[in-house]
Design a protein around this motif. Structure first.
Motif, mmCIF file in Angstrom:
data_model
loop_
_atom_site.group_PDB
_atom_site.id
_atom_site.type_symbol
_atom_site.label_atom_id
_atom_site.label_comp_id
_atom_site.label_asym_id
_atom_site.label_seq_id
_atom_site.Cartn_x
_atom_site.Cartn_y
_atom_site.Cartn_z
ATOM 1 N N GLN A 190 -22.291 4.998 5.742
ATOM 2 C CA GLN A 190 -23.335 5.724 6.469
ATOM 3 C C GLN A 190 -22.967 5.883 7.947
ATOM 4 N N PRO A 191 -23.135 7.093 8.500
ATOM 5 C CA PRO A 191 -22.865 7.303 9.930
ATOM 6 C C PRO A 191 -23.782 6.431 10.787
ATOM 7 N N ASN A 192 -23.248 5.937 11.884
ATOM 8 C CA ASN A 192 -24.019 5.137 12.847
ATOM 9 C C ASN A 192 -24.491 3.798 12.298
ATOM 10 N N SER A 193 -24.024 3.399 11.116
ATOM 11 C CA SER A 193 -24.393 2.080 10.593
ATOM 12 C C SER A 193 -23.578 1.014 11.313
ATOM 13 N N ARG A 194 -24.080 -0.198 11.299
ATOM 14 C CA ARG A 194 -23.387 -1.310 11.960
ATOM 15 C C ARG A 194 -22.052 -1.555 11.264
ATOM 16 N N ILE A 195 -20.987 -1.675 12.048
ATOM 17 C CA ILE A 195 -19.664 -1.915 11.479
ATOM 18 C C ILE A 195 -19.558 -3.376 11.082
ATOM 19 N N ALA A 196 -19.466 -3.610 9.782
ATOM 20 C CA ALA A 196 -19.397 -4.973 9.253
ATOM 21 C C ALA A 196 -18.623 -4.938 7.940
ATOM 22 N N PRO A 197 -18.050 -6.078 7.541
ATOM 23 C CA PRO A 197 -17.313 -6.109 6.266
ATOM 24 C C PRO A 197 -18.229 -5.789 5.093
ATOM 25 N N MET A 198 -17.678 -5.160 4.071
ATOM 26 C CA MET A 198 -18.430 -4.879 2.857
ATOM 27 C C MET A 198 -18.608 -6.154 2.048
ATOM 28 N N ASN A 199 -19.626 -6.171 1.190
ATOM 29 C CA ASN A 199 -19.807 -7.275 0.254
ATOM 30 C C ASN A 199 -18.799 -7.112 -0.881
ATOM 31 N N PRO A 200 -18.155 -8.197 -1.331
ATOM 32 C CA PRO A 200 -17.191 -8.073 -2.435
ATOM 33 C C PRO A 200 -17.766 -7.375 -3.670
ATOM 34 N N ALA A 201 -19.053 -7.606 -3.957
ATOM 35 C CA ALA A 201 -19.671 -6.977 -5.131
ATOM 36 C C ALA A 201 -19.717 -5.453 -4.994
ATOM 37 N N LEU B 58 0.859 -1.174 0.000
ATOM 38 C CA LEU B 58 0.000 0.000 0.000
ATOM 39 C C LEU B 58 0.904 1.235 0.000
ATOM 40 N N SER B 59 0.722 2.087 -1.000
ATOM 41 C CA SER B 59 1.579 3.266 -1.167
ATOM 42 C C SER B 59 1.393 4.260 -0.018
ATOM 43 N N GLU B 60 2.230 5.293 -0.016
ATOM 44 C CA GLU B 60 2.124 6.332 1.015
ATOM 45 C C GLU B 60 0.772 7.047 0.904
ATOM 46 N N ALA B 61 0.377 7.382 -0.334
ATOM 47 C CA ALA B 61 -0.919 8.036 -0.535
ATOM 48 C C ALA B 61 -2.056 7.106 -0.136
ATOM 49 N N GLY B 62 -1.903 5.828 -0.454
ATOM 50 C CA GLY B 62 -2.922 4.851 -0.073
ATOM 51 C C GLY B 62 -3.020 4.682 1.427
ATOM 52 N N THR B 63 -1.855 4.704 2.088
ATOM 53 C CA THR B 63 -1.820 4.600 3.552
ATOM 54 C C THR B 63 -2.533 5.780 4.200
ATOM 55 N N LEU B 64 -2.254 6.981 3.707
ATOM 56 C CA LEU B 64 -2.890 8.176 4.257
ATOM 57 C C LEU B 64 -4.401 8.141 4.060
ATOM 58 N N ALA B 65 -4.836 7.654 2.890
ATOM 59 C CA ALA B 65 -6.268 7.555 2.616
ATOM 60 C C ALA B 65 -6.933 6.549 3.541
ATOM 61 N N ALA B 66 -6.266 5.425 3.773
ATOM 62 C CA ALA B 66 -6.816 4.399 4.659
ATOM 63 C C ALA B 66 -6.895 4.901 6.099
ATOM 64 N N ILE B 67 -5.839 5.582 6.556
ATOM 65 C CA ILE B 67 -5.822 6.108 7.924
ATOM 66 C C ILE B 67 -6.892 7.186 8.102
ATOM 67 N N LYS B 68 -7.047 8.029 7.100
ATOM 68 C CA LYS B 68 -8.082 9.064 7.154
ATOM 69 C C LYS B 68 -9.458 8.434 7.307
ATOM 70 N N TRP B 69 -9.702 7.345 6.579
ATOM 71 C CA TRP B 69 -10.993 6.670 6.692
ATOM 72 C C TRP B 69 -11.158 6.018 8.066
ATOM 73 N N ILE B 70 -10.101 5.385 8.562
ATOM 74 C CA ILE B 70 -10.150 4.741 9.881
ATOM 75 C C ILE B 70 -10.518 5.768 10.955
ATOM 76 N N GLU B 71 -9.888 6.928 10.883
ATOM 77 C CA GLU B 71 -10.154 7.983 11.875
ATOM 78 C C GLU B 71 -11.565 8.533 11.719
ATOM 79 N N THR B 72 -11.999 8.747 10.484
ATOM 80 C CA THR B 72 -13.340 9.293 10.238
ATOM 81 C C THR B 72 -14.421 8.338 10.721
ATOM 82 N N ALA B 73 -14.221 7.038 10.456
ATOM 83 C CA ALA B 73 -15.230 6.045 10.836
ATOM 84 C C ALA B 73 -15.081 5.582 12.279
ATOM 85 N N GLY B 74 -14.001 5.995 12.963
ATOM 86 C CA GLY B 74 -13.780 5.583 14.344
ATOM 87 C C GLY B 74 -13.565 4.090 14.490
#
Length: 313
Positions: free
Chosen positions: A229-240, A201-217
């Motif tokens: 969606q805010p307040n949605s149940r935290i669960a893995p996404m569907n591959p599709a 995962l590139s530096e830009a990709g790492t920053l994007a992933a960390i930004k999402w982790i922080e935003t989603a808590g």
């Protein structure tokens, strides 16, 4: 056959118990997607048998399976037909009956289908890095856009399959001193028993992933990529969903998550990466698949192309 003969001599209760145990162990041994495909295929085969006045109960005669293959010719790719034959074989193994799919009649039927309709494998169109980055640059800082940025970066950098992407946990993101990261691939299509591997995962990709982790808590054990969606149940996404995000953000309807994998190989060959490094990046054990992905690109770099170029100068 020896097992089948012994089973035939056993009491009915013993046969039923053994078949039930096989079903239980199959549920534990096979991936959920494999079991889902198996059920869909066997239901389809049973329906075809009923419509054509054949019994679908094992043992099914080889001539019936050969007729089934004939009926699929020209409608399905030969690789898909072979997957259906695997399911029919498994249906017989589950009943402790000899599979009819190894019979010469069935072998000749699938060979005839390949000869008549071809045995080519349809390849996902490539989605190369430049096009993905262009799509990422159009995204802002809204919650869903931040999530989609992370999805696009992970897909284009890691060359991972969609099933691997949705399986990543926050803890699988392991940062390195240069700002890049490695992603721990705990399990994959070619690693069903979980020996594990790593993706980049590139530096830009790492920053994007960390930004999402922080935003989603998100916490360490949470999925790396989740619903936006805010307040949605935290669960893995569907591959599709990964493919739907890629289509929506790039504006292309012909691509999927696998297109990133193919595009990565195209980019790598264009800039002169050697085959061994490409195999490491995509976690391939043989050169066959990356070579297949890039066959249209490589023909322009072949000896024939180089000879032609030398005579045109």
């Amino acid at each position: 056959y020896e097992t089948v003969v012994q089973l035939a001599k056993s009491p009915q209760s013993d046969r039923v118990a053994l078949i039930q145990e096989y079903q239980r162990r199959s549920t534990e041994a096979f991936a959920p997607e494999t079991l889902r495909n198996y059920r869909q295929i066997t239901q389809s085969f049973r329906r075809w048998c009923w419509e054509n006045n054949y019994s679908p109960e094992p043992p099914v005669e080889p001539k019936v399976v050969a007729a089934y293959v004939d009926s699929l010719g020209g409608k399905l790719r030969s690789t898909t037909i072979e997957t259906r034959l695997w399911a029919i074989s498994e249906m017989h193994r589950a009943a402790f009956q000899p599979t009819p799919c190894r019979h010469r009649l069935v072998e000749l039927a699938i060979k005839a289908v390949k000869r008549k309709y071809g045995a080519g494998v349809r390849q996902a169109p490539p989605l190369c890095k430049a096009e993905v980055i262009k799509a990422i640059k159009k995204l802002g800082d809204a919650r869903q856009e931040l999530r989609d940025k992370a999805v696009l970066w992970v897909a284009t950098d890691s060359w991972c399959r969609s099933s691997e992407i949705v399986a990543f946990r926050v803890r699988d993101l392991q940062r390195q001193d240069d700002g890049t990261s490695v992603l721990f691939v705990a399990r994959s299509k070619t690693d069903p028993f979980g020996k594990g591997a790593y993706a980049f995962l590139s530096e830009a990709g790492t920053l994007a992933a960390i930004k999402w982790i922080e935003t989603a808590g998100l916490k360490s054990d949470d999925p790396l990529l989740t619903k936006a969606q805010p307040n949605s149940r935290i669960a893995p996404m569907n591959p599709a969903t990964i493919s739907r995000i890629i289509k929506r953000r790039t504006g292309r309807t012909d691509v999927s998550a696998h297109s990133m994998r193919v595009g990565g190989v195209h980019d790598a060959f264009r800039i002169g990466c050697d085959l061994s490094s490409i195999m490491i990046a995509g976690r391939w054990r043989s050169p066959e698949m990356p070579a297949r992905y890039a066959r249209r690109l490589l023909i322009s770099q072949s000896a024939a192309a180089q000879v032609s170029k030398s005579f045109s100068e």
